[in-house]
Design a protein around this motif. Structure first.
Motif, short mmCIF file in Angstrom:
data_model
loop_
_atom_site.label_atom_id
_atom_site.label_comp_id
_atom_site.label_asym_id
_atom_site.label_seq_id
_atom_site.Cartn_x
_atom_site.Cartn_y
_atom_site.Cartn_z
N LEU A 164 6.93 7.82 8.27
CA LEU A 164 7.18 8.23 6.88
C LEU A 164 7.32 7.01 5.98
CD1 LEU A 164 7.83 10.31 4.70
CD2 LEU A 164 10.20 10.31 5.52
N VAL A 165 8.10 6.03 6.42
CA VAL A 165 8.28 4.81 5.62
C VAL A 165 6.95 4.09 5.45
CG1 VAL A 165 9.35 2.52 5.61
CG2 VAL A 165 10.70 4.52 6.28
N ALA A 166 6.16 4.01 6.53
CA ALA A 166 4.86 3.33 6.46
C ALA A 166 3.93 4.04 5.47
CB ALA A 166 4.22 3.27 7.84
N ALA A 167 3.99 5.37 5.45
CA ALA A 167 3.14 6.13 4.51
C ALA A 167 3.54 5.84 3.07
CB ALA A 167 3.26 7.63 4.81
N TRP A 168 4.84 5.72 2.81
CA TRP A 168 5.31 5.35 1.47
C TRP A 168 4.79 3.97 1.08
CZ3 TRP A 168 6.92 8.36 -2.16
CH2 TRP A 168 7.73 9.46 -1.93
N VAL A 169 4.90 3.02 1.99
CA VAL A 169 4.47 1.65 1.70
C VAL A 169 2.98 1.61 1.41
CG1 VAL A 169 4.19 -0.66 2.69
CG2 VAL A 169 6.34 0.60 3.03
N THR A 170 2.19 2.33 2.22
CA THR A 170 0.74 2.36 2.03
C THR A 170 0.38 2.96 0.67
OG1 THR A 170 0.36 2.57 4.41
CG2 THR A 170 -1.44 3.23 2.96
N ALA A 171 1.08 4.03 0.29
CA ALA A 171 0.80 4.67 -1.01
C ALA A 171 1.16 3.74 -2.16
CB ALA A 171 1.58 5.98 -1.11
N ALA A 172 2.27 3.04 -2.04
CA ALA A 172 2.68 2.11 -3.10
C ALA A 172 1.66 1.00 -3.25
CB ALA A 172 4.07 1.54 -2.77
N LYS A 173 1.18 0.47 -2.13
CA LYS A 173 0.20 -0.62 -2.19
C LYS A 173 -1.14 -0.14 -2.73
CE LYS A 173 2.11 -3.61 1.41
NZ LYS A 173 1.89 -4.23 2.75
N VAL A 176 -1.03 4.22 -6.38
CA VAL A 176 -0.94 5.57 -6.93
C VAL A 176 0.37 5.71 -7.69
CG1 VAL A 176 -2.33 6.49 -5.06
CG2 VAL A 176 0.16 6.52 -4.86
N GLY A 177 0.42 6.63 -8.62
CA GLY A 177 1.63 6.83 -9.41
C GLY A 177 2.61 7.78 -8.74
N PRO A 178 3.85 7.73 -9.14
CA PRO A 178 4.87 8.63 -8.57
C PRO A 178 4.55 10.11 -8.77
CG PRO A 178 5.91 6.85 -9.78
CD PRO A 178 4.44 6.77 -10.09
N ALA A 179 3.79 10.43 -9.84
CA ALA A 179 3.45 11.83 -10.14
C ALA A 179 2.19 12.29 -9.44
CB ALA A 179 3.30 12.02 -11.65
#
Length: 252
Positions: A164-173, A176-179
């Motif tokens: 889950l943490v890795a998926a967050w990091v990948t999305a941030a990099k 993509v926007g929070p929305a």
């Protein structure tokens, strides 16, 4: 039924001298003294001795025990309080047994002795935060749940968390926007992850407190340097915070 002082002392695992001392200091008088001078104790006296021995086990001195018994109005209420204390002690010992068993399992499996989450408990590192946000009961429920898992179950949970943490990091990099649907899907996954942990508002189905919890977690991720490192950097932690806050406001 009645028991002589020798019978009671033997069954209680103490000496008759101790029973005589309890009589002298006003803690436990015999129910009656026979014509032969023998001391006899009935079931009420035995129940009182049971409580004295229990309080002694908890480290109370005789003067303190005498004060408790003297101030007590309802014997039944006192017994219920002792039952509650014994149940808490049993729970504490059960947790210790589970912890030692997990340690033994880890060593047998060839795991490292200092296994951060696996042996310490999933939220031990953040005990103060959990208690301050959701209370002692929430921490204890979660901690008991964690230590009740087998070693393989703990490993699987830890892997799911890392994924889950890795998926967050990948999305941030990925920028993509929070929305975005991607971020909001991760937020939903994050809330579902929380829902599996007993003691949390999400696990209990408390909507208002769940919203507050998700928002509070997001703020903690962004404000606490420990979580900035977890989510790669401060920007990553803020991304998680913003996505969680938006999800809590619009989809919970």
């Amino acid at each position: 039924m009645e028991w002589t002082i020798q019978e009671l002392a033997t069954r209680a695992g103490i000496t008759s001298r101790a029973l005589r001392h309890y009589d002298r200091v006003g803690l436990l008088a015999p129910s009656r003294i026979g014509a032969n001078g023998y001391r006899y104790y009935d079931s009420a006296a035995v129940a009182r001795l049971q409580r004295i021995l229990l309080m002694r086990r908890f480290g109370m001195g005789l003067p303190a025990i005498a004060e408790v018994l003297a101030d007590e109005v309802d014997t039944h209420e006192g017994l219920r309080a002792h039952i509650a204390a014994l149940e808490e002690e049993r729970e504490r010992i059960d947790r210790q047994i589970r912890s030692v068993r997990h340690t033994l399992d880890a060593l047998r499996a060839g795991a490292e002795p200092r296994m951060d989450v696996m042996l310490s408990g999933f939220n031990d590192l953040y005990k103060d935060e959990v208690i301050s946000l959701w209370g002692e009961r929430a921490f204890q429920a979660g901690n008991d749940w964690w230590h009740g898992k087998s070693l393989d179950q703990q490993r699987a949970w830890k892997q799911d968390t890392e994924d889950l943490v890795a998926a967050w990091v990948t999305a941030a990099k990925a920028g993509v926007g929070p929305a975005s649907e991607r971020a909001q899907a991760l937020a939903a996954r994050h809330v579902e992850w929380l829902r599996q942990i007993p003691g949390t508002p999400t696990a209990e189905g408390d909507r208002e407190r769940s919203i507050d919890m998700v928002r509070g977690l997001g703020d903690m991720y962004a404000d606490d340097p420990r979580f900035a490192g977890m989510y790669d950097d401060a920007a990553g932690a803020r991304f998680v915070r913003d996505a969680l806050r938006l999800y809590a406001s619009t989809r919970m």
